[in-house]
Design a protein around this motif. Sequence first.
Motif, PDB file in Angstrom:
ATOM      1  N   THR A 204      66.957  49.925 -18.338  1.00  0.00           N
ATOM      2  CA  THR A 204      67.788  50.540 -17.230  1.00  0.00           C
ATOM      3  C   THR A 204      67.909  52.017 -17.289  1.00  0.00           C
ATOM      4  OG1 THR A 204      70.155  50.254 -17.872  1.00  0.00           O
ATOM      5  CG2 THR A 204      68.878  48.237 -17.151  1.00  0.00           C
ATOM      6  N   ALA A 205      68.420  52.723 -16.197  1.00  0.00           N
ATOM      7  CA  ALA A 205      68.385  54.168 -16.400  1.00  0.00           C
ATOM      8  C   ALA A 205      69.687  54.424 -17.158  1.00  0.00           C
ATOM      9  CB  ALA A 205      68.659  54.416 -14.971  1.00  0.00           C
ATOM     10  N   LEU A 206      70.576  53.576 -17.271  1.00  0.00           N
ATOM     11  CA  LEU A 206      72.006  53.971 -18.123  1.00  0.00           C
ATOM     12  C   LEU A 206      71.821  53.465 -19.502  1.00  0.00           C
ATOM     13  CD1 LEU A 206      74.615  53.056 -15.287  1.00  0.00           C
ATOM     14  CD2 LEU A 206      73.706  55.348 -16.093  1.00  0.00           C
ATOM     15  N   ASP A 207      70.516  53.118 -19.866  1.00  0.00           N
ATOM     16  CA  ASP A 207      70.466  52.623 -21.276  1.00  0.00           C
ATOM     17  C   ASP A 207      69.989  53.714 -21.864  1.00  0.00           C
ATOM     18  OD1 ASP A 207      69.614  51.273 -23.773  1.00  0.00           O
ATOM     19  OD2 ASP A 207      68.195  49.975 -22.846  1.00  0.00           O
ATOM     20  N   LEU A 208      71.115  53.863 -23.056  1.00  0.00           N
ATOM     21  CA  LEU A 208      70.827  55.077 -23.764  1.00  0.00           C
ATOM     22  C   LEU A 208      70.173  54.832 -25.341  1.00  0.00           C
ATOM     23  CD1 LEU A 208      74.237  57.155 -23.141  1.00  0.00           C
ATOM     24  CD2 LEU A 208      72.123  57.345 -22.024  1.00  0.00           C
ATOM     25  N   THR A 209      69.656  53.850 -25.511  1.00  0.00           N
ATOM     26  CA  THR A 209      69.027  53.341 -26.812  1.00  0.00           C
ATOM     27  C   THR A 209      68.075  54.433 -27.238  1.00  0.00           C
ATOM     28  OG1 THR A 209      69.053  50.867 -26.061  1.00  0.00           O
ATOM     29  CG2 THR A 209      67.589  51.476 -27.793  1.00  0.00           C
ATOM     30  N   GLY A 210      68.274  54.787 -28.394  1.00  0.00           N
ATOM     31  CA  GLY A 210      67.288  55.995 -29.086  1.00  0.00           C
ATOM     32  C   GLY A 210      67.870  57.131 -28.976  1.00  0.00           C
TER      33      GLY A 210
ATOM     34  N   VAL B 223      80.714  60.053 -18.249  1.00  0.00           N
ATOM     35  CA  VAL B 223      79.669  60.659 -19.369  1.00  0.00           C
ATOM     36  C   VAL B 223      78.411  60.020 -19.646  1.00  0.00           C
ATOM     37  CG1 VAL B 223      79.848  61.419 -21.762  1.00  0.00           C
ATOM     38  CG2 VAL B 223      81.791  62.041 -20.453  1.00  0.00           C
ATOM     39  N   VAL B 224      78.542  58.835 -19.637  1.00  0.00           N
ATOM     40  CA  VAL B 224      77.378  58.011 -19.839  1.00  0.00           C
ATOM     41  C   VAL B 224      76.330  58.183 -18.665  1.00  0.00           C
ATOM     42  CG1 VAL B 224      76.266  55.577 -19.853  1.00  0.00           C
ATOM     43  CG2 VAL B 224      78.355  56.250 -21.310  1.00  0.00           C
ATOM     44  N   PHE B 225      76.893  58.268 -17.510  1.00  0.00           N
ATOM     45  CA  PHE B 225      75.730  58.563 -16.347  1.00  0.00           C
ATOM     46  C   PHE B 225      75.191  59.676 -16.619  1.00  0.00           C
ATOM     47  CE2 PHE B 225      75.632  60.837 -12.224  1.00  0.00           C
ATOM     48  CZ  PHE B 225      74.687  60.123 -11.785  1.00  0.00           C
ATOM     49  N   LEU B 226      75.985  60.888 -16.848  1.00  0.00           N
ATOM     50  CA  LEU B 226      75.542  62.220 -16.605  1.00  0.00           C
ATOM     51  C   LEU B 226      74.571  62.289 -18.103  1.00  0.00           C
ATOM     52  CD1 LEU B 226      78.482  64.296 -15.748  1.00  0.00           C
ATOM     53  CD2 LEU B 226      76.205  63.965 -14.454  1.00  0.00           C
ATOM     54  N   ALA B 227      74.517  61.574 -18.918  1.00  0.00           N
ATOM     55  CA  ALA B 227      73.769  61.410 -20.177  1.00  0.00           C
ATOM     56  C   ALA B 227      72.586  60.646 -20.062  1.00  0.00           C
ATOM     57  CB  ALA B 227      74.558  60.686 -21.466  1.00  0.00           C
TER      58      ALA B 227
ATOM     59  N   ALA C   7      70.651  60.351 -14.158  1.00  0.00           N
ATOM     60  CA  ALA C   7      71.229  61.938 -13.810  1.00  0.00           C
ATOM     61  C   ALA C   7      70.109  62.594 -13.869  1.00  0.00           C
ATOM     62  CB  ALA C   7      72.440  62.032 -14.389  1.00  0.00           C
ATOM     63  N   ARG C   8      68.939  62.470 -14.203  1.00  0.00           N
ATOM     64  CA  ARG C   8      67.614  63.413 -14.708  1.00  0.00           C
ATOM     65  C   ARG C   8      67.701  64.427 -13.595  1.00  0.00           C
ATOM     66  NH1 ARG C   8      66.144  58.530 -12.689  1.00  0.00           N
ATOM     67  NH2 ARG C   8      64.572  58.357 -10.854  1.00  0.00           N
TER      68      ARG C   8
END
Length: 264
Positions: free
Chosen positions: A2-8, A240-244, A248-249
Amino acid sequence: MTALDLTGRKALVTGGAQGLGEGMARALAAAGAKVVVADLQHELGAEVASSLGEGHGSVRLDTTDDAGWESAVAETVDLLGGLDVVVNNAGVEITSLIVDLDPDTVRKQLDVNLLGTALGLKHAFRAMRPGGAAGAGGVVVNVASVAATIAFPGISVYSATKSGVDRLTRVAAMESGKLGYGVRVNCIYPGLVPTAMGAGLANDVAEIGLFGSPEEAVGAVIELTPSGRLGEVADMADAVVFLASDAARFVNGVGLPVDGGMGM
């Protein structure tokens, strides 16, 4: 994914040993990022990092020290194998009436809140830009404050420094774009959260005579907030998670109010 997945993703959070910074570190980790907790309170930061699980880490960092930043970023890149997200959260608030300002406490807030953020941007850019130690672009999220957008008594210098963080954010985003760094830069404006800092502020403004009690001070903040409550750590951490994230591209060079409408 998903767009909010920060895996990696690999992230560094300053002031991550407690309060908002700890919440941000935990939220980034929960979204899949590997996180380094950077704080002067290194032992406490190490405990937070350990509680996040395998693959996370901690570094000691005085955000006002240029060499300290260089070392902390190098350690982070070495530990995580890169750097994609820097959260400039570390800050300090010292309450005072303007007529009672102490130059030393003014300098401390300028150093931690403004210089510390500027150095964070400097070293994030150096690591993330093409040819840097990480070299794949990324995201910087600076933590400003609703104090940058309202005139609340007793926090004049803190408000000024957080207004400065807002300006730093916007200029940094423009420089990154013009120079092809590939780094998005945004900030958030947290409302009052009952962390140790937030509770301290309520006590302090009462102590210097601006309010009859800490409870009255908190009530005044809530009255100014359309959402009718104080903020929570999770409110700020989720922003913060959203902006990262990739959600939020195309969000760049802005300040995101996370204040329940207090600063509108």
